[in-house]
Design an enzyme around this catalytic site. Structure first.
Site, PDB file in Angstrom:
ATOM      1  N   ASN A 133     -17.729  -0.162 -13.892  1.00 23.09           N
ATOM      2  CA  ASN A 133     -18.953   0.251 -13.206  1.00 23.09           C
ATOM      3  C   ASN A 133     -20.208   0.124 -14.056  1.00 23.09           C
ATOM      4  O   ASN A 133     -21.152   0.891 -13.909  1.00 23.09           O
ATOM      5  CB  ASN A 133     -18.783   1.653 -12.615  1.00 23.09           C
ATOM      6  CG  ASN A 133     -18.457   2.685 -13.681  1.00 23.09           C
ATOM      7  OD1 ASN A 133     -18.406   2.367 -14.864  1.00 23.09           O
ATOM      8  ND2 ASN A 133     -18.254   3.918 -13.264  1.00 23.09           N
ATOM      9  N   GLU A 182     -21.912  12.262 -28.223  1.00 21.66           N
ATOM     10  CA  GLU A 182     -21.684  10.834 -27.950  1.00 21.66           C
ATOM     11  C   GLU A 182     -22.583   9.951 -28.818  1.00 21.66           C
ATOM     12  O   GLU A 182     -22.157   8.873 -29.263  1.00 21.66           O
ATOM     13  CB  GLU A 182     -21.922  10.554 -26.468  1.00 21.66           C
ATOM     14  CG  GLU A 182     -20.863  11.205 -25.584  1.00 21.66           C
ATOM     15  CD  GLU A 182     -21.083  10.992 -24.098  1.00 21.66           C
ATOM     16  OE1 GLU A 182     -20.242  11.455 -23.307  1.00 21.66           O
ATOM     17  OE2 GLU A 182     -22.094  10.366 -23.706  1.00 21.66           O
ATOM     18  N   TYR A 212     -13.441   8.765 -24.743  1.00 23.77           N
ATOM     19  CA  TYR A 212     -13.181   9.321 -23.407  1.00 23.77           C
ATOM     20  C   TYR A 212     -12.089  10.394 -23.440  1.00 23.77           C
ATOM     21  O   TYR A 212     -11.429  10.632 -22.420  1.00 23.77           O
ATOM     22  CB  TYR A 212     -12.794   8.195 -22.438  1.00 23.77           C
ATOM     23  CG  TYR A 212     -13.976   7.478 -21.817  1.00 23.77           C
ATOM     24  CD1 TYR A 212     -14.925   8.174 -21.051  1.00 23.77           C
ATOM     25  CD2 TYR A 212     -14.135   6.104 -21.936  1.00 23.77           C
ATOM     26  CE1 TYR A 212     -15.989   7.525 -20.452  1.00 23.77           C
ATOM     27  CE2 TYR A 212     -15.208   5.440 -21.338  1.00 23.77           C
ATOM     28  CZ  TYR A 212     -16.128   6.160 -20.598  1.00 23.77           C
ATOM     29  OH  TYR A 212     -17.191   5.510 -20.001  1.00 23.77           O
ATOM     30  N   HIS A 269     -22.335   3.538 -18.816  1.00 25.82           N
ATOM     31  CA  HIS A 269     -22.001   4.944 -19.090  1.00 25.82           C
ATOM     32  C   HIS A 269     -23.303   5.684 -19.354  1.00 25.82           C
ATOM     33  O   HIS A 269     -24.235   5.121 -19.929  1.00 25.82           O
ATOM     34  CB  HIS A 269     -21.119   5.054 -20.343  1.00 25.82           C
ATOM     35  CG  HIS A 269     -21.022   6.466 -20.862  1.00 25.82           C
ATOM     36  ND1 HIS A 269     -20.128   7.372 -20.351  1.00 25.82           N
ATOM     37  CD2 HIS A 269     -21.750   7.141 -21.798  1.00 25.82           C
ATOM     38  CE1 HIS A 269     -20.291   8.544 -20.965  1.00 25.82           C
ATOM     39  NE2 HIS A 269     -21.274   8.420 -21.846  1.00 25.82           N
ATOM     40  N   LYS A 306     -21.361  -1.502 -20.340  1.00 26.43           N
ATOM     41  CA  LYS A 306     -19.909  -1.657 -20.450  1.00 26.43           C
ATOM     42  C   LYS A 306     -19.494  -3.134 -20.430  1.00 26.43           C
ATOM     43  O   LYS A 306     -20.306  -4.012 -20.097  1.00 26.43           O
ATOM     44  CB  LYS A 306     -19.246  -0.880 -19.307  1.00 26.43           C
ATOM     45  CG  LYS A 306     -19.418   0.650 -19.400  1.00 26.43           C
ATOM     46  CD  LYS A 306     -18.676   1.347 -18.265  1.00 26.43           C
ATOM     47  CE  LYS A 306     -18.711   2.846 -18.376  1.00 26.43           C
ATOM     48  NZ  LYS A 306     -17.934   3.505 -17.283  1.00 26.43           N
TER      49      LYS A 306
HETATM   50  P1  ADP Z   1     -19.290   8.785 -14.974  1.00 21.16           P
HETATM   51  O1  ADP Z   1     -19.171   7.527 -15.821  1.00 21.16           O
HETATM   52  O2  ADP Z   1     -20.082   8.542 -13.718  1.00 21.16           O
HETATM   53  O3  ADP Z   1     -19.786   9.982 -15.752  1.00 21.16           O
HETATM   54  P2  ADP Z   1     -16.629  10.005 -15.128  1.00 21.16           P
HETATM   55  O4  ADP Z   1     -17.100  10.690 -16.376  1.00 21.16           O
HETATM   56  O5  ADP Z   1     -16.029  10.845 -14.055  1.00 21.16           O
HETATM   57  O6  ADP Z   1     -17.812   9.145 -14.452  1.00 21.16           O
HETATM   58  O7  ADP Z   1     -15.540   8.895 -15.501  1.00 21.16           O
HETATM   59  C1  ADP Z   1     -15.688   8.117 -16.676  1.00 21.16           C
HETATM   60  C2  ADP Z   1     -15.357   6.683 -16.339  1.00 21.16           C
HETATM   61  O8  ADP Z   1     -13.982   6.599 -15.967  1.00 21.16           O
HETATM   62  C3  ADP Z   1     -16.109   6.099 -15.125  1.00 21.16           C
HETATM   63  O9  ADP Z   1     -17.408   5.665 -15.432  1.00 21.16           O
HETATM   64  C4  ADP Z   1     -15.192   4.961 -14.747  1.00 21.16           C
HETATM   65  O10 ADP Z   1     -15.341   3.842 -15.619  1.00 21.16           O
HETATM   66  C5  ADP Z   1     -13.816   5.597 -14.964  1.00 21.16           C
HETATM   67  N1  ADP Z   1     -13.316   6.252 -13.740  1.00 21.16           N
HETATM   68  C6  ADP Z   1     -13.749   7.422 -13.188  1.00 21.16           C
HETATM   69  N2  ADP Z   1     -13.066   7.738 -12.063  1.00 21.16           N
HETATM   70  C7  ADP Z   1     -12.150   6.735 -11.908  1.00 21.16           C
HETATM   71  C8  ADP Z   1     -11.129   6.471 -10.934  1.00 21.16           C
HETATM   72  N3  ADP Z   1     -10.911   7.296  -9.915  1.00 21.16           N
HETATM   73  N4  ADP Z   1     -10.388   5.344 -11.100  1.00 21.16           N
HETATM   74  C9  ADP Z   1     -10.594   4.499 -12.134  1.00 21.16           C
HETATM   75  N5  ADP Z   1     -11.540   4.689 -13.078  1.00 21.16           N
HETATM   76  C10 ADP Z   1     -12.310   5.787 -12.973  1.00 21.16           C
HETATM   77 MG    MG Z   2     -18.898  11.007 -17.302  1.00 21.07          MG
END
Ligand code: ADP
Ligand code: MG
Length: 142
Positions: free
Chosen positions: A114, A128, A51, A117, A11
């Site tokens: 974070n 994807e 997303y 992905h 990312k």
């Molecule tokens: P992951 O990437 O671990 O699969 P999710 O699919 O739940 O997590 O969420 C997609 C992305 O959205 C996350 O990687 C993060 O960048 C963002 N995200 C998820 N939860 C939050 C939150 N509570 N606040 C802000 N950003 C979030």
């Molecule tokens: Mg996810």
């Protein structure tokens, strides 16, 4: 466990920190092979399509802005149990909850920014992967 493919994205925050090599090293050292790679800079609209599953979530707009804030590196990883293995190497979504030694524990700044992905199922991986790559861009090695 069968050989699988999964989509990884390094990312914008991790690209900006110059840790692409460190992240790919972790994949390779754990039995995953990079079989496609593409650096791109998404528009907010493209990030929103990627997303779309999260469009009702309160963080969706911010997530689209963040994912389009700089270049990303999209990768197709191949290996045994690739979907779950990649998720394990990434660590929990919230870096404060990520296991020590995971990519997110070491490189993520926040629950939003974070670092990586990873697809969460083989079915979503196929969708994807097709978002970023055509068949001719993917070079199977297994
Ligand atoms: P992951 O990437 O671990 O699969 P999710 O699919 O739940 O997590 O969420 C997609 C992305 O959205 C996350 O990687 C993060 O960048 C963002 N995200 C998820 N939860 C939050 C939150 N509570 N606040 C802000 N950003 C979030
Ligand atoms: Mg996810």
């Amino acid at each position: 466990m069968a050989v699988q493919r999964t989509l990884s994205i390094i990312k914008p925050d991790a690209v900006a920190k110059n840790v692409i090599g460190d992240i790919i090293r972790r994949f390779e050292e754990n039995g995953l092979s990079v079989i496609a790679a593409r650096m791109t800079h998404l528009t907010a609209e493209q990030a929103g399509r990627f997303y779309a599953v999260h469009r009702e979530r309160p963080f969706y707009r911010d997530l689209c802005a963040y994912m389009s804030s700089g270049p990303i590196l999209a990768l197709v990883l191949e290996g045994k149990n690739a979907v779950a293995l990649n998720r394990q190497l990434m660590g929990a979504t919230n870096p404060a909850e990520a296991e020590p030694g995971t990519i997110r524990a070491d490189h993520a700044d926040s629950i939003e920014a974070n670092a990586v992905h990873g697809s969460d199922s083989e079915e979503n991986a196929a969708t994807e992967i097709a978002f970023f790559f055509g068949d001719l861009d993917i070079h199977a090695r297994a």
